[in-house]
Design an enzyme around this catalytic site. Sequence first.
Site, short mmCIF file in Angstrom:
data_model
loop_
_atom_site.label_atom_id
_atom_site.label_comp_id
_atom_site.label_asym_id
_atom_site.label_seq_id
_atom_site.Cartn_x
_atom_site.Cartn_y
_atom_site.Cartn_z
N ASP A 21 0.83 -1.21 0.00
CA ASP A 21 0.00 0.00 0.00
C ASP A 21 0.87 1.26 0.00
O ASP A 21 1.99 1.25 0.49
CB ASP A 21 -0.93 -0.03 1.24
CG ASP A 21 -2.07 0.95 1.11
OD1 ASP A 21 -2.40 1.36 -0.02
OD2 ASP A 21 -2.65 1.31 2.16
N ASN A 69 -11.18 -2.51 -5.27
CA ASN A 69 -10.38 -1.57 -6.08
C ASN A 69 -11.03 -1.25 -7.44
O ASN A 69 -10.68 -0.26 -8.08
CB ASN A 69 -8.95 -2.08 -6.29
CG ASN A 69 -8.08 -2.01 -5.05
OD1 ASN A 69 -7.23 -2.85 -4.81
ND2 ASN A 69 -8.27 -0.98 -4.22
C1 IPE Z 1 -5.57 -2.68 -0.06
O1 IPE Z 1 -5.20 -1.36 -0.27
C2 IPE Z 1 -5.65 -3.40 -1.37
C3 IPE Z 1 -4.35 -3.67 -2.02
C4 IPE Z 1 -3.18 -3.39 -1.53
C5 IPE Z 1 -4.46 -4.32 -3.31
P1 IPE Z 1 -6.29 -0.21 -0.44
O2 IPE Z 1 -5.55 1.05 -0.65
O3 IPE Z 1 -7.28 -0.57 -1.49
O4 IPE Z 1 -7.02 -0.24 0.97
P2 IPE Z 1 -7.85 0.87 1.75
O5 IPE Z 1 -8.91 1.36 0.82
O6 IPE Z 1 -6.90 1.95 2.12
O7 IPE Z 1 -8.38 0.16 2.96
C1 IPE Z 2 -1.58 0.20 -3.32
O1 IPE Z 2 -1.37 1.56 -3.35
C2 IPE Z 2 -1.86 -0.38 -4.68
C3 IPE Z 2 -3.23 -0.85 -4.88
C4 IPE Z 2 -4.20 -0.82 -4.02
C5 IPE Z 2 -3.54 -1.38 -6.19
P1 IPE Z 2 -2.56 2.59 -3.38
O2 IPE Z 2 -2.94 2.83 -4.81
O3 IPE Z 2 -3.67 2.16 -2.52
O4 IPE Z 2 -1.88 3.90 -2.80
P2 IPE Z 2 -2.46 4.88 -1.68
O5 IPE Z 2 -2.84 4.02 -0.52
O6 IPE Z 2 -3.63 5.57 -2.28
O7 IPE Z 2 -1.33 5.79 -1.36
MG MG Z 3 -4.11 2.38 -0.57
#
Ligand code: IPE
Ligand code: IPE
Ligand code: MG
Length: 246
Positions: A21, A69
């Site tokens: 993340d 997502n």
């Molecule tokens: C969790 O991250 C999903 C992945 C790393 C694929 P998110 O960024 O989607 O989670 P939330 O929304 O912050 O809980």
């Molecule tokens: C994790 O990084 C990747 C996926 C969930 C696909 P994020 O895209 O959630 O990045 P932040 O959490 O918004 O910084």
């Molecule tokens: Mg995220």
Amino acid sequence: MDLKEKIDSLRLPKHIAIIMDGNGRWAKSRGEMRVFGHQNGVESVRQTSTAAAELGVEFLTLYAFSTENWKRPKCEVDALMSLLVQTLNSELGTLMENNIRLKAIGNINKLQPDCYKQLLETMDKTSGNNRMDLILALNYSGRWEISQAAARIAAEVKAGNLDPEKINQDVFESYLETHNIPDPELLIRTSGENRISNFLLWQAAYSELYFTPKLWPDFRKDDLYEAILDYQNRERRFGMISEQIK
Ligand code: IPE
Ligand code: IPE
Ligand code: MG
């Protein structure tokens, strides 16, 4: 002594799971588009996978795309899917060199057709590798996994193939995406968020959780070593008391 040498190879987690993340925030802090963060996360995947394989970790599960997502802006979803196709293609060499077998958990046949095809192809090409399983959680969520298991069990009962009296935790587990994969001893989340976000809800019942403020594109081999060292300093009691463990 470097971090890697401090790791006790006899007490290595067999299975490490990671919620990757912070890609979006990493890009934003550089004044870039979110996709730039995802692109830079690929190097972290490469480093983490090779480090885990070199150590002797048997299973590494990476949460790459959750069922939630899909709710992101279409342009980000599309960018993530094409990055996935590109990466599966470009990283085949790394997987082969490191003797890593690619697997996937999640509702993968609902991925875009080109993604699904590329995924099957890379899984097939690496199927003979046996140093470590790299498991991508794609279109995955714990609640999806548990409910599809329940639905399949119900169908088996209805068809007369399964006696409801025989359903126990082992039977239930055999319907999960992770059947034949041990539960992760260590679950890491980057980016400073302290939550599970629908990842491995069943399997993480007794996982040691490790949260780091590092954003995923900054995560390197040493960060993995640090997480493993932290894990090795914990006492896992599984409901028992300390004296029973020793
Ligand atoms: C969790 O991250 C999903 C992945 C790393 C694929 P998110 O960024 O989607 O989670 P939330 O929304 O912050 O809980
Ligand atoms: C994790 O990084 C990747 C996926 C969930 C696909 P994020 O895209 O959630 O990045 P932040 O959490 O918004 O910084
Ligand atoms: Mg995220």
